[in-house]
Design an enzyme around this catalytic site. Structure first.
Site, PDB file in Angstrom:
ATOM      1  N   PHE A 194      19.563  76.827  18.684  1.00 40.69           N
ATOM      2  CA  PHE A 194      20.951  77.147  18.342  1.00 40.69           C
ATOM      3  C   PHE A 194      21.225  76.654  16.934  1.00 40.69           C
ATOM      4  CE2 PHE A 194      25.466  76.624  17.794  1.00 40.69           C
ATOM      5  CZ  PHE A 194      25.936  77.831  18.262  1.00 40.69           C
ATOM      6  N   ASP A 242      17.664  70.811  11.486  1.00 46.65           N
ATOM      7  CA  ASP A 242      19.079  71.016  11.772  1.00 46.65           C
ATOM      8  C   ASP A 242      19.542  69.851  12.637  1.00 46.65           C
ATOM      9  OD1 ASP A 242      21.563  71.682  12.760  1.00 46.65           O
ATOM     10  OD2 ASP A 242      21.068  73.773  13.210  1.00 46.65           O
ATOM     11  N   LYS A 248      29.290  68.900  11.972  1.00 50.32           N
ATOM     12  CA  LYS A 248      29.958  68.288  13.133  1.00 50.32           C
ATOM     13  C   LYS A 248      30.541  66.893  12.839  1.00 50.32           C
ATOM     14  CE  LYS A 248      28.562  71.313  16.746  1.00 50.32           C
ATOM     15  NZ  LYS A 248      27.318  72.024  16.946  1.00 50.32           N
TER      16      LYS A 248
HETATM   17  C1  LIG Z   1      27.045  73.394  16.447  1.00 55.89           C
HETATM   18  C2  LIG Z   1      25.728  73.653  15.825  1.00 55.89           C
HETATM   19  C3  LIG Z   1      25.588  74.553  14.755  1.00 55.89           C
HETATM   20  C4  LIG Z   1      26.715  75.413  14.252  1.00 55.89           C
HETATM   21  O1  LIG Z   1      27.806  74.685  13.793  1.00 55.89           O
HETATM   22  P1  LIG Z   1      29.227  75.430  13.612  1.00 55.89           P
HETATM   23  O2  LIG Z   1      30.063  74.403  12.931  1.00 55.89           O
HETATM   24  O3  LIG Z   1      29.701  75.753  14.995  1.00 55.89           O
HETATM   25  O4  LIG Z   1      28.981  76.646  12.803  1.00 55.89           O
HETATM   26  C5  LIG Z   1      24.335  74.686  14.177  1.00 55.89           C
HETATM   27  N1  LIG Z   1      23.283  73.986  14.626  1.00 55.89           N
HETATM   28  C6  LIG Z   1      23.373  73.113  15.646  1.00 55.89           C
HETATM   29  C7  LIG Z   1      22.168  72.354  16.082  1.00 55.89           C
HETATM   30  C8  LIG Z   1      24.591  72.943  16.298  1.00 55.89           C
HETATM   31  O5  LIG Z   1      24.677  72.113  17.350  1.00 55.89           O
END
Ligand SMILES: *Cc1c(COP(=O)(O)O)cnc(C)c1O
Length: 401
Positions: free
Chosen positions: A141, A226, A255
């Protein structure tokens, strides 16, 4: 005062139906607790997918937001502001990277990393123009933009949204041989979550990241981690890659960088990579690096340091995970996690995790199922042991059903 039912009806009527929330309408938060419009108090076990590591309404973060809001909120990057530099310096000093590039949402930061890797690939590695490939993992994700869902393996994220961006290859998560086999002379980077959060708190085999690091060095690829969800203390380290004693070339953050208050994201990398990728005019964002974001981001980092949230996550996570692993319940397929990022997987023969989340809600705790079978427990890192015990007293009967 409208009731829960009235709020739900309004949202049902006026909101696009792109989410399936638990039927609870929140109106107030403090620390790891939230209150609904009926006055019922809940423990927040999702923490906005780890955007709330510092807890709800942290006074230092809210204070920074208010003070900055009274002074200057937006300049655009056409002009300098007096807070982006200090924030970037503190972010780089805390993480050990040379430079950062600020964006807003996580998906934008992932897009930024991909752009950086592609241009680095053409300028530095010498990949033929417009042919660059990035290797990614199945079950990933990384966000919701068209390019990002172009390398998703989740049909629901893609169905009806094509055509997709080319230039990505998927390998099974944690499979180093598949990674080696996916690399061609066009490959510029490997993009990976150190632990797959949305994928169901999936931890790769030991030393996977180390082996990936070595492979990237051998093949001259950028390793891009990420850590939007795993970063900033969630897994009991500042970043989850530290468990493998490696460093990525590009670190993607978001986040909790916004302290649960404001969207703040970005990438971190060496000066050499940033210089190869970005020149004035080739990338940007109107709100990226705005004064409000930087003031909030600074406070968010300061709270992580001052309140030792990383250590807290490691210690309380070890306790919470240990207690959950002791639970005897026939529905449990697996209990796993690192720090305060914990997943309890429900056996398929017992149905999905959703009804368990609904029962936990009735018991006073807000969780969200991920990938159907997993209940994720990822409270704000400001939680204490007493509150974890309070939660365990309620989780155990729900699991034992
Ligand atoms: C939440 C998340 C994203 C995307 O972040 P948004 O602020 O919702 O665009 C990307 N990578 C990971 C691992 C995430 O948990």
């Amino acid at each position: 005062m409208p009731t829960t039912a009235q709020f739900l009806e309004e949202v049902e009527c006026y909101s696009a139906h792109n989410y399936h929330p638990l039927p609870v309408v929140l109106t107030k938060g403090e620390g790891c607790w939230v209150w609904d419009v009926e006055g019922k108090k809940y423990l927040d076990m999702l923490a906005a997918y780890s955007a709330l590591n510092q807890g709800h309404q942290h006074p230092k973060i809210i204070g920074a937001l208010k003070a900055q809001a009274d002074r200057l909120t937006l300049t655009s990057r056409a002009f300098h502001n007096d807070i982006m530099g200090p924030f970037l310096r503190e972010l780089c000093e805390m993480t050990g990277f040379e430079q950062a590039l600020l964006m807003n949402s996580g998906a934008e930061a992932v897009e930024t990393a991909i752009k950086a890797a592609r241009r680095w690939g053409y300028r530095v590695k010498g990949v033929a123009p417009d042919t660059a490939e990035v290797v990614c993992c199945a079950n990933n994700f990384h966000g919701r933009t068209v390019t990002v869902v172009s390398f998703s393996s989740e049909p629901a994220y893609r169905d009806g949204f094509g055509p997709f961006t080319p230039g990505f290859r998927l390998i099974p998560y944690g499979d180093i041989d598949a990674l080696a086999a996916a690399v061609t002379d066009k490959t510029v980077a490997f993009l990976v979550e150190p632990i797959q959060g949305e994928g169901g708190v999936v931890i790769p085999p030991d030393r996977f990241l180390q082996k990936a690091r070595a492979l990237c060095d051998r093949q001259k690829l950028l390793l891009m981690t990420d850590e939007i969800q795993t970063g900033l203390g969630r897994t009991g380290r500042l970043f989850a890659y530290e468990y493998e004693n490696i460093e990525p070339d590009i670190l993607i953050v978001g986040k909790a960088l916004g302290g649960g208050v404001y969207p703040v994201s970005g990438i971190l990398a060496s000066r050499a990579i940033m210089d190869a990728a970005f020149v004035p005019g080739n990338h940007g964002s109107t709100f990226g690096g705005n004064p409000l974001a930087c003031a909030v981001g600074r406070a968010a980092l300061r709270v992580i340091r001052e309140e030792k949230l990383v250590e807290r996550s490691a210690e309380l996570g070890r306790y919470f995970l240990g207690e959950l692993q002791k639970v005897q319940a026939p529905c449990i397929a697996d209990v796993r996690g690192r720090g305060l990022m914990i997943g309890v997987e429900i056996k398929k023969s017992f149905g999905t995790a959703r009804p368990y989340c609904e029962r936990l809600k009735d018991a006073g705790m807000l969780c969200k199922e991920t990938h159907d079978q997993v209940i994720r427990f990822s409270p704000p890192l400001v939680i204490d042991k007493e509150t974890i015990n309070w939660a365990l007293e309620r989780i155990v009967p729900v699991l034992q059903g």
